[in-house]
Design an enzyme around this catalytic site. Sequence first.
Site, short mmCIF file in Angstrom:
data_model
loop_
_atom_site.label_atom_id
_atom_site.label_comp_id
_atom_site.label_asym_id
_atom_site.label_seq_id
_atom_site.Cartn_x
_atom_site.Cartn_y
_atom_site.Cartn_z
N TYR A 18 10.71 7.01 11.98
CA TYR A 18 9.60 7.70 11.81
C TYR A 18 8.83 7.03 10.98
O TYR A 18 7.28 6.86 11.50
CB TYR A 18 9.82 8.86 10.91
CG TYR A 18 8.97 9.52 10.52
CD1 TYR A 18 8.17 10.59 11.21
CD2 TYR A 18 8.59 9.69 8.97
CE1 TYR A 18 7.10 11.41 10.80
CE2 TYR A 18 7.63 10.36 8.42
CZ TYR A 18 6.92 11.24 9.25
OH TYR A 18 5.73 12.07 8.61
N LEU A 19 8.97 5.89 9.97
CA LEU A 19 7.81 5.46 9.28
C LEU A 19 7.49 4.25 10.11
O LEU A 19 6.12 3.70 9.82
CB LEU A 19 8.60 4.83 7.84
CG LEU A 19 9.05 5.75 6.85
CD1 LEU A 19 9.90 5.27 5.52
CD2 LEU A 19 7.68 6.70 6.29
#
Length: 210
Positions: free
Chosen positions: A125-126
């Site tokens: 996600y990051l």
Amino acid sequence: MKVLVAGANGTTGRLLIQYLKEDGHEAYGMVRKEDQKSVIESLGGIPVLADLTKDVGHAVKGMDAVMFAAGSGSSTGSDQTTIVDRDGAINLIKATENLGIKKFIMLSAISADDPSQGSGPMEHYLRMKLEADEYLQGTELDYTIVRPGGLTNEDSNSKIKVGKKVERDSISRADVAKTMISALQEPNAYHKTFEMVSGETQIEDALKSL
């Protein structure tokens, strides 16, 4: 200003519609489904049907600014995270550029500049957030990238702490939304990427300090 909010049906997106309207802007809420339009209208916004994975030019056309507040959520499958958080964001950025709109406000995430801080789905996600942020940073748009800490549903107190890096803490979605809106008309926030958590500085003063 006419402001398009992508992800308008999300928790932060709904707050953006509400606060934009309260501040006298024309708030356009981008939603994917017909049955989501009534939510945007109830908040005083104007619903626009569009899908981030497809052509969004019709949604962006005529706007003065665009906000990206969509998100798959860090716990969803990696494919969906890639499709929404990176590819969807870049698709919207490209449409904004192509139509000559200058202002773009990106809702990112704390530690997006160092995905290794997360593990498993969070790391992916990051990383997708980072790749979308880096694409935006490479444009000539008057962008602001906001990277908030842990999001809460507490009421706004309009006091935050900002910096290139800040100690990890929480912040209300309400204050994130207000910060994104304040960044629209604060030139000192243009071409800036910053982390933010709850703090002691009024939002407007915090943005001027960047």
